[in-house]
Design a protein around this motif. Structure first.
Motif, PDB file in Angstrom:
ATOM      1  N   ALA A   9     -11.801 -26.156   1.167  1.00 33.15           N
ATOM      2  CA  ALA A   9     -11.471 -26.158  -0.260  1.00 33.15           C
ATOM      3  C   ALA A   9     -12.462 -25.321  -1.074  1.00 33.15           C
ATOM      4  O   ALA A   9     -12.081 -24.690  -2.071  1.00 33.15           O
ATOM      5  N   LEU A  10     -13.725 -25.294  -0.644  1.00 35.78           N
ATOM      6  CA  LEU A  10     -14.747 -24.540  -1.367  1.00 35.78           C
ATOM      7  C   LEU A  10     -14.457 -23.045  -1.377  1.00 35.78           C
ATOM      8  O   LEU A  10     -14.852 -22.329  -2.302  1.00 35.78           O
ATOM      9  N   ARG A  11     -13.775 -22.569  -0.351  1.00 32.03           N
ATOM     10  CA  ARG A  11     -13.501 -21.135  -0.247  1.00 32.03           C
ATOM     11  C   ARG A  11     -12.694 -20.614  -1.423  1.00 32.03           C
ATOM     12  O   ARG A  11     -12.792 -19.441  -1.790  1.00 32.03           O
ATOM     13  N   PHE A  12     -11.883 -21.482  -2.008  1.00 30.59           N
ATOM     14  CA  PHE A  12     -10.973 -21.041  -3.061  1.00 30.59           C
ATOM     15  C   PHE A  12     -11.251 -21.710  -4.409  1.00 30.59           C
ATOM     16  O   PHE A  12     -10.577 -21.414  -5.393  1.00 30.59           O
ATOM     17  N   ALA A  13     -12.219 -22.622  -4.447  1.00 30.60           N
ATOM     18  CA  ALA A  13     -12.446 -23.418  -5.668  1.00 30.60           C
ATOM     19  C   ALA A  13     -12.803 -22.551  -6.867  1.00 30.60           C
ATOM     20  O   ALA A  13     -12.315 -22.790  -7.983  1.00 30.60           O
ATOM     21  N   LEU A  14     -13.626 -21.546  -6.660  1.00 33.12           N
ATOM     22  CA  LEU A  14     -14.076 -20.713  -7.774  1.00 33.12           C
ATOM     23  C   LEU A  14     -12.939 -19.861  -8.321  1.00 33.12           C
ATOM     24  O   LEU A  14     -12.701 -19.840  -9.531  1.00 33.12           O
ATOM     25  N   GLU A  15     -12.223 -19.186  -7.442  1.00 36.22           N
ATOM     26  CA  GLU A  15     -11.146 -18.301  -7.899  1.00 36.22           C
ATOM     27  C   GLU A  15      -9.974 -19.075  -8.486  1.00 36.22           C
ATOM     28  O   GLU A  15      -9.186 -18.527  -9.264  1.00 36.22           O
ATOM     29  N   ARG A  16      -9.845 -20.361  -8.120  1.00 39.49           N
ATOM     30  CA  ARG A  16      -8.755 -21.177  -8.654  1.00 39.49           C
ATOM     31  C   ARG A  16      -9.183 -22.010  -9.862  1.00 39.49           C
ATOM     32  O   ARG A  16      -8.479 -22.924 -10.291  1.00 39.49           O
ATOM     33  N   ASN A  17     -10.372 -21.697 -10.390  1.00 37.02           N
ATOM     34  CA  ASN A  17     -10.873 -22.321 -11.631  1.00 37.02           C
ATOM     35  C   ASN A  17     -10.937 -23.854 -11.553  1.00 37.02           C
ATOM     36  O   ASN A  17     -10.580 -24.552 -12.505  1.00 37.02           O
ATOM     37  N   GLN A  18     -11.405 -24.360 -10.410  1.00 34.73           N
ATOM     38  CA  GLN A  18     -11.504 -25.805 -10.230  1.00 34.73           C
ATOM     39  C   GLN A  18     -12.851 -26.363 -10.695  1.00 34.73           C
ATOM     40  O   GLN A  18     -13.009 -27.578 -10.825  1.00 34.73           O
ATOM     41  N   PHE A  19     -13.813 -25.483 -10.935  1.00 31.20           N
ATOM     42  CA  PHE A  19     -15.127 -25.927 -11.399  1.00 31.20           C
ATOM     43  C   PHE A  19     -15.165 -25.992 -12.927  1.00 31.20           C
ATOM     44  O   PHE A  19     -14.479 -25.234 -13.617  1.00 31.20           O
ATOM     45  N   SER A  20     -15.975 -26.881 -13.431  1.00 33.50           N
ATOM     46  CA  SER A  20     -16.222 -26.954 -14.868  1.00 33.50           C
ATOM     47  C   SER A  20     -17.657 -27.423 -15.088  1.00 33.50           C
ATOM     48  O   SER A  20     -18.304 -27.930 -14.159  1.00 33.50           O
ATOM     49  N   LEU A  21     -18.136 -27.246 -16.294  1.00 34.38           N
ATOM     50  CA  LEU A  21     -19.466 -27.714 -16.659  1.00 34.38           C
ATOM     51  C   LEU A  21     -19.362 -28.772 -17.745  1.00 34.38           C
ATOM     52  O   LEU A  21     -18.527 -28.680 -18.642  1.00 34.38           O
ATOM     53  N   VAL A  22     -20.198 -29.797 -17.628  1.00 30.31           N
ATOM     54  CA  VAL A  22     -20.410 -30.739 -18.723  1.00 30.31           C
ATOM     55  C   VAL A  22     -21.869 -30.607 -19.133  1.00 30.31           C
ATOM     56  O   VAL A  22     -22.709 -30.135 -18.359  1.00 30.31           O
ATOM     57  N   TYR A  23     -22.168 -31.013 -20.353  1.00 30.31           N
ATOM     58  CA  TYR A  23     -23.511 -30.784 -20.895  1.00 30.31           C
ATOM     59  C   TYR A  23     -24.085 -32.091 -21.427  1.00 30.31           C
ATOM     60  O   TYR A  23     -23.483 -32.723 -22.298  1.00 30.31           O
TER      61      TYR A  23
ATOM     62  N   SER B 151     -22.489 -17.544  -5.224  1.00 26.11           N
ATOM     63  CA  SER B 151     -21.442 -17.187  -6.187  1.00 26.11           C
ATOM     64  C   SER B 151     -21.188 -18.328  -7.165  1.00 26.11           C
ATOM     65  O   SER B 151     -20.956 -18.098  -8.353  1.00 26.11           O
ATOM     66  N   ILE B 152     -21.252 -19.575  -6.678  1.00 24.89           N
ATOM     67  CA  ILE B 152     -21.058 -20.726  -7.564  1.00 24.89           C
ATOM     68  C   ILE B 152     -22.193 -20.803  -8.586  1.00 24.89           C
ATOM     69  O   ILE B 152     -21.954 -21.003  -9.786  1.00 24.89           O
ATOM     70  N   SER B 153     -23.422 -20.625  -8.124  1.00 23.13           N
ATOM     71  CA  SER B 153     -24.585 -20.706  -9.015  1.00 23.13           C
ATOM     72  C   SER B 153     -24.549 -19.607 -10.071  1.00 23.13           C
ATOM     73  O   SER B 153     -24.927 -19.833 -11.227  1.00 23.13           O
ATOM     74  N   GLU B 154     -24.109 -18.425  -9.686  1.00 23.44           N
ATOM     75  CA  GLU B 154     -23.997 -17.325 -10.645  1.00 23.44           C
ATOM     76  C   GLU B 154     -22.961 -17.661 -11.719  1.00 23.44           C
ATOM     77  O   GLU B 154     -23.177 -17.395 -12.904  1.00 23.44           O
ATOM     78  N   TRP B 155     -21.846 -18.281 -11.307  1.00 25.69           N
ATOM     79  CA  TRP B 155     -20.821 -18.694 -12.272  1.00 25.69           C
ATOM     80  C   TRP B 155     -21.373 -19.741 -13.227  1.00 25.69           C
ATOM     81  O   TRP B 155     -21.133 -19.683 -14.441  1.00 25.69           O
ATOM     82  N   VAL B 156     -22.116 -20.710 -12.695  1.00 31.10           N
ATOM     83  CA  VAL B 156     -22.716 -21.760 -13.523  1.00 31.10           C
ATOM     84  C   VAL B 156     -23.642 -21.150 -14.565  1.00 31.10           C
ATOM     85  O   VAL B 156     -23.567 -21.478 -15.761  1.00 31.10           O
ATOM     86  N   LEU B 157     -24.516 -20.257 -14.121  1.00 32.73           N
ATOM     87  CA  LEU B 157     -25.485 -19.642 -15.026  1.00 32.73           C
ATOM     88  C   LEU B 157     -24.775 -18.832 -16.110  1.00 32.73           C
ATOM     89  O   LEU B 157     -25.089 -18.947 -17.306  1.00 32.73           O
ATOM     90  N   HIS B 158     -23.805 -18.046 -15.695  1.00 35.18           N
ATOM     91  CA  HIS B 158     -23.060 -17.216 -16.641  1.00 35.18           C
ATOM     92  C   HIS B 158     -22.327 -18.087 -17.669  1.00 35.18           C
ATOM     93  O   HIS B 158     -22.384 -17.827 -18.878  1.00 35.18           O
TER      94      HIS B 158
END
Length: 250
Positions: A17-31, A76-83
């Motif tokens: 599932a991790l292979r496609f999670a980023l491109e399928r916009n499954q991640f989000s951030l809470v603050y 790639s996940i960490s770069e997305w988080v930072l961005h």
């Protein structure tokens, strides 16, 4: 055994599932907001990663982050988080929260990446966010894995104006002789030390020692996991600078 098979199956499901999670916009951030103890003013936030999978449901970072590190997808996940965190913070500042900063956790693999300082500067430049509003958090274990290399990387980030903090302080391997050489702005006291702080004398003495040491080294101190008004008042009396936790917001 059936239990081992279930664990192995779950592990493989997460890897796939991790292979496609980023491109399928499954991640989000809470603050989670961070507040200055004396004034109650919001001074920043900590960006926390969440993964909602359509079939597996909400997957805990404690479960998928080690898998991401194991497979290499953490970069790639960490770069997305930072961005994403930097862009969101810039948006909040443009909405009137002018002095708001953001803290982002660094994984061990990300911290040891040769181009980390350059990548961080590029992301800040793209968002037009001043470096002083970004704080990168790393655990003691990450810093102590290669202390000389860590000092070099941290000095590079510090020269670029990025703030640095030691996360979960006191829960990992510490070498205080190296700590004085780290260009660290802040120490984060792990929430395991804050629990029962008002009733457990030994735990209270330990937190007082961490606060005293940090202030002597001219570092700010932030307490994580504050859940009661009694804990907040205790931390004020102990000289702690700031806090985050369920008392303010989940």
């Amino acid at each position: 055994t059936q239990e081992m098979e279930a664990r192995t199956g779950r592990h493989l499901d997460i890897i796939n599932a991790l292979r496609f999670a980023l491109e399928r916009n499954q991640f989000s951030l809470v603050y989670q907001p961070q507040i200055e103890l004396k004034s109650g003013r919001i001074i920043g936030t900590e960006a926390l990663l969440r993964w909602q999978h359509p079939e597996l449901g909400m997957i805990s970072p404690a479960e998928f982050i080690p898998v991401a590190e194991e497979t290499g997808s953490i970069l790639s996940i960490s770069e997305w988080v930072l961005h994403t965190a930097v862009q969101q913070t810039k948006g909040w500042q443009e909405s009137g929260w002018h002095d708001l900063g953001v803290a982002v956790n660094l994984s061990a693999i990300q911290f040891r990446h040769v181009d980390l300082p350059g990548s961080v500067s590029q992301i800040l430049q793209e968002a037009q966010l001043e470096a002083r509003y970004l704080e990168l958090e790393l655990t003691e274990g990450v810093a102590m894995g290669d202390p000389h290399g860590a000092i070099e990387t941290m000095n590079d980030l510090h020269r670029r104006g990025v703030r640095l903090s030691i996360d979960d302080f006191g829960t990992g391997y510490s070498a205080l002789c190296y700590l004085i050489h780290f260009p660290v702005n802040q120490i984060k006291i792990d929430r395991s030390f804050i629990q029962d702080i008002t009733s457990n004398k030994d735990r209270g003495l330990l937190v007082e020692a961490i606060v005293s040491m940090s202030l002597s080294l001219r570092m700010n101190v932030i307490a994580e996991g504050v859940e009661t008004e009694e804990e907040r008042q205790w931390l004020i009396d102990a000289g702690c600078d700031s806090m985050q936790g369920f008392l303010i917001s989940e």
